[in-house]
Design an enzyme around this catalytic site. Sequence first.
Site, short mmCIF file in Angstrom:
data_model
loop_
_atom_site.label_atom_id
_atom_site.label_comp_id
_atom_site.label_asym_id
_atom_site.label_seq_id
_atom_site.Cartn_x
_atom_site.Cartn_y
_atom_site.Cartn_z
N LYS A 189 29.09 -19.80 -57.41
CA LYS A 189 29.09 -20.96 -56.53
C LYS A 189 29.60 -20.59 -55.13
O LYS A 189 30.17 -19.52 -54.94
CB LYS A 189 29.93 -22.06 -57.18
CG LYS A 189 29.36 -22.53 -58.54
CD LYS A 189 30.21 -23.65 -59.12
CE LYS A 189 29.62 -24.18 -60.41
NZ LYS A 189 30.42 -25.31 -60.96
N TYR A 230 21.86 -31.15 -60.75
CA TYR A 230 23.00 -31.83 -61.38
C TYR A 230 22.70 -33.30 -61.68
O TYR A 230 23.63 -34.12 -61.78
CB TYR A 230 24.24 -31.71 -60.49
CG TYR A 230 24.90 -30.35 -60.56
CD1 TYR A 230 25.55 -29.92 -61.71
CD2 TYR A 230 24.87 -29.47 -59.48
CE1 TYR A 230 26.16 -28.68 -61.79
CE2 TYR A 230 25.48 -28.23 -59.54
CZ TYR A 230 26.13 -27.84 -60.70
OH TYR A 230 26.74 -26.61 -60.77
N THR A 278 36.08 -25.74 -67.73
CA THR A 278 35.67 -26.29 -66.44
C THR A 278 36.83 -26.31 -65.46
O THR A 278 36.68 -25.96 -64.29
CB THR A 278 35.12 -27.73 -66.64
OG1 THR A 278 34.11 -27.70 -67.65
CG2 THR A 278 34.54 -28.27 -65.35
N ARG A 294 36.82 -18.12 -64.58
CA ARG A 294 37.39 -19.26 -63.86
C ARG A 294 38.90 -19.12 -63.71
O ARG A 294 39.46 -19.49 -62.67
CB ARG A 294 37.00 -20.57 -64.55
CG ARG A 294 35.55 -20.96 -64.22
CD ARG A 294 35.05 -22.11 -65.03
NE ARG A 294 33.79 -22.65 -64.54
CZ ARG A 294 33.02 -23.49 -65.24
NH1 ARG A 294 33.38 -23.85 -66.45
NH2 ARG A 294 31.91 -23.95 -64.73
N ASN A 341 34.98 -24.34 -58.99
CA ASN A 341 35.34 -23.52 -60.15
C ASN A 341 34.50 -22.25 -60.31
O ASN A 341 34.26 -21.78 -61.41
CB ASN A 341 35.35 -24.37 -61.43
CG ASN A 341 34.01 -25.02 -61.70
OD1 ASN A 341 33.06 -24.80 -60.96
ND2 ASN A 341 33.93 -25.79 -62.77
N HIS A 395 28.83 -21.26 -62.55
CA HIS A 395 28.14 -22.15 -63.48
C HIS A 395 27.67 -21.35 -64.68
O HIS A 395 27.26 -20.19 -64.52
CB HIS A 395 26.93 -22.79 -62.79
CG HIS A 395 26.01 -23.50 -63.74
ND1 HIS A 395 26.27 -24.78 -64.18
CD2 HIS A 395 24.87 -23.10 -64.36
CE1 HIS A 395 25.31 -25.14 -65.02
NE2 HIS A 395 24.44 -24.15 -65.15
N GLU A 431 17.18 -24.50 -66.29
CA GLU A 431 17.89 -24.10 -65.07
C GLU A 431 17.36 -22.78 -64.52
O GLU A 431 17.22 -22.60 -63.30
CB GLU A 431 19.39 -24.01 -65.37
CG GLU A 431 20.00 -25.39 -65.66
CD GLU A 431 21.41 -25.34 -66.24
OE1 GLU A 431 21.94 -26.41 -66.54
OE2 GLU A 431 21.96 -24.22 -66.39
P1 GDP Z 1 30.72 -27.09 -66.60
O1 GDP Z 1 29.58 -27.13 -67.59
O2 GDP Z 1 31.95 -26.42 -67.15
O3 GDP Z 1 30.31 -26.54 -65.26
O4 GDP Z 1 31.19 -28.61 -66.35
P2 GDP Z 1 30.38 -29.97 -66.18
O5 GDP Z 1 28.93 -29.82 -66.57
O6 GDP Z 1 31.18 -31.03 -66.86
O7 GDP Z 1 30.47 -30.27 -64.61
C1 GDP Z 1 29.61 -29.65 -63.68
C2 GDP Z 1 30.41 -29.29 -62.46
O8 GDP Z 1 30.86 -30.49 -61.79
C3 GDP Z 1 31.69 -28.50 -62.72
O9 GDP Z 1 31.47 -27.14 -62.94
C4 GDP Z 1 32.49 -28.79 -61.47
O10 GDP Z 1 32.03 -27.99 -60.36
C5 GDP Z 1 32.14 -30.25 -61.21
N1 GDP Z 1 33.11 -31.15 -61.85
C6 GDP Z 1 33.26 -31.40 -63.18
N2 GDP Z 1 34.24 -32.28 -63.40
C7 GDP Z 1 34.73 -32.61 -62.18
C8 GDP Z 1 35.77 -33.51 -61.75
O11 GDP Z 1 36.43 -34.17 -62.55
N3 GDP Z 1 35.97 -33.59 -60.40
C9 GDP Z 1 35.25 -32.88 -59.51
N4 GDP Z 1 35.49 -33.01 -58.19
N5 GDP Z 1 34.26 -32.01 -59.89
C10 GDP Z 1 34.01 -31.89 -61.20
#
Ligand code: GDP
Length: 139
Positions: free
Chosen positions: A11, A51, A93, A104, A114, A117, A128
């Site tokens: 990222k 997303y 995450t 991470r 973070n 991805h 994807e």
């Molecule tokens: P991942 O599969 O571990 O990447 O997590 P998710 O699919 O739940 O979320 C996608 C992405 O959205 C994450 O990698 C973060 O960059 C962002 N994200 C997830 N949860 C949060 C949150 O609570 N706050 C914010 N600002 N960003 C979030």
Amino acid sequence: MVTNRTFTMLKPDSLEKGNTGAILEKINASGFKIVAMKQTQMSRRDAETFYAIHKDRPFFADLVTYMTRGPIVAAILEKENAVEDFRTLIGATNPEDAAEGTIRKMFAKSISENAVHGSDSDENAFIEGSFHFSGREIF
Ligand code: GDP
């Protein structure tokens, strides 16, 4: 169905901090073969599409702004049990919850920024990977 491929993005924060090489080295050292890779920058439309599953979440606007603010490195990785093993390698995450030694934990600042991805299923890995690469870019 278990396939042997997953999709990743380094990222914008990873590229801004100069962590591209270190993260790719860790990916290679963990047994993943890079079968496609490019540096690119997502448009707002790209990020909103990629997303889309999160479009009703409160962080969606921040996520799109973050993911479009600079270049990323997109890659398709190959390894037995790739999706699950890569999720283990990147960690939770929220880097505060990520295990020691995960990408991470080592390179991410916060739950929103973070570092990497990793696809969460074989089906999404295919969707994807196909979003970023055409067949003739995958080897
Ligand atoms: P991942 O599969 O571990 O990447 O997590 P998710 O699919 O739940 O979320 C996608 C992405 O959205 C994450 O990698 C973060 O960059 C962002 N994200 C997830 N949860 C949060 C949150 O609570 N706050 C914010 N600002 N960003 C979030």
